[in-house]
Design a protein around this motif. Structure first.
Motif: not given
Length: 366
Positions: A323-350
């Motif tokens: 995100a800091r390098d300007g690569l993303l417009n949308l991001v989430g998780g696939c296999c092995g990810t949980t709501p905890a992962h999504i919350k952490a990702i959301a916080d990291a890119v906010r």
């Protein structure tokens, strides 16, 4: 496709406004969450499928499937949309609570081809219809709670278990176990159910064979033409290993140019690899794509037991770099990810700006 009007213009306007303002969050793994419920055969079957096949009268009108003795249905996660809808709705709710802007329908295997493994081909339209309705209800409830953060339903079309450009028989390289026409028919039926159920977008995802994806994109375009209106389309391929290519042999750049004719709203990569291994390929897409770029990686690479070890903090740290390098417009998780992962990702890119589009009219694409 792009000449048609939007089916839901107000929702598209909300989505476009959100995409231009910030990096949007896609949900995480559905299968990962369902495994946590440890359902046994009875849980998958429910009352309707107690005999291992569809017990309703409608079932007997579909070919001769009513005569077979039934089969194990455990593992048919898409069937839970019909037999355990509260569980599926609960997964959507958990991801929305974690901060997801978009949730994916539980329809990854909701095509006739994929459901044939369980003799439930006739459920294809119903699975997509009900899958979209469940996600729609969850998103509408959360949009009402957070009107400044509208939530959107991604109708998922998975890759099926067959590949149109490769032979499943190493001794007969010319053999194919599926045709373009058969794939297109499967995708038309599935996409029709997603549209009828209220999906905001259609995502062709986990693409390992670009010819399969082309069949899906053709089916979607024909469906939209028949209905006289369209939804935004998302396309997400999968790099199958560290060679940096899809199963059908394309690099991320070649993959993009193979599907760009569909004028998708987003192009991205998901599954197979963790975020760190996906980074160079996402970076390539960010450089060449004239549409929005998405990624929803696995929680690292699977361990010896087929499980995923990357913690929410580890995954968020890597994606925060994207995100800091300007690569993303949308991001989430696939296999092995949980709501905890999504919350952490959301916080990291906010606090990170979304990737800038190379042209102002890209968001008009479908």
């Amino acid at each position: 496709m792009s000449a048609l009007p939007w089916l839901h213009p107000d929702r598209v306007a909300l989505l476009d406004a959100a995409l231009r303002k910030r990096i949007l969050i896609i949900d995480g793994g559905m299968g990962t969450m369902l495994q946590g419920h440890r359902l046994e055969e009875e849980g998958f079957r429910g009352e309707r499928f107690a005999g291992g096949h569809d017990g309703t009268h409608a079932h007997h009108h579909d070919d001769a499937h009513g005569d077979h003795p039934g089969c194990d249905l455990k593992g048919n996660n898409d069937l839970l949309t019909l037999t355990q809808p509260a569980i599926i709705r609960g997964v959507h709710e958990a991801y929305l609570e974690a901060g997801a802007d978009l949730v994916e329908t539980n329809t990854f295997n909701s095509t006739r081809i994929s459901q044939a493994d369980y003799h439930l081909e006739h459920l294809a339209h119903e699975l997509n219809l009900e899958g979209a309705r469940l996600a729609r209800a969850a998103c509408d409830a959360w949009t009402a709670k957070t009107p400044d953060q509208p939530r959107f339903v991604i109708g998922v079309l998975g890759p099926t278990s067959r590949t149109a450009s490769l032979s499943p028989d190493v001794n007969d390289p010319g053999f194919r176990n599926v045709s373009f026409e058969e794939l297109a028919a499967n995708y038309t039926e599935a996409a029709g159910g997603l549209v009828d159920g209220g999906a905001d977008l259609i995502m062709v995802e986990t693409i390992f064979d670009t010819l399969n994806a082309k069949a899906a994109l053709f089916a979607i375009s024909e469906l939209f033409r028949a209905r006289g209106a369209r939804l935004p389309v998302m396309i997400s391929g999968t790099i199958t290993d560290r060679s940096g290519r899809t199963l059908s042999g394309q690099t991320a750049e070649a993959f993009y140019y193979s599907v760009a004719h569909a004028r998708p709203l987003t192009v991205g990569l998901n599954c197979a690899l963790g975020a760190a291994d996906l980074r160079p390929h996402v970076q390539t897409l960010a450089q060449v794509a004239d549409c929005f770029v998405s990624t929803h990686p696995n929680a690292g690479l699977p361990n010896a037991f087929g499980e995923y070890d990357e913690t929410p903090e580890q995954m968020a740290a890597v994606i925060g770099g994207f995100a800091r390098d300007g690569l993303l417009n949308l991001v989430g998780g696939c296999c092995g990810t949980t709501p905890a992962h999504i919350k952490a990702i959301a916080d990291a890119v906010r606090d990170c700006a979304p990737r800038a589009l190379p042209s102002t009219d890209a968001a008009e694409a479908a």
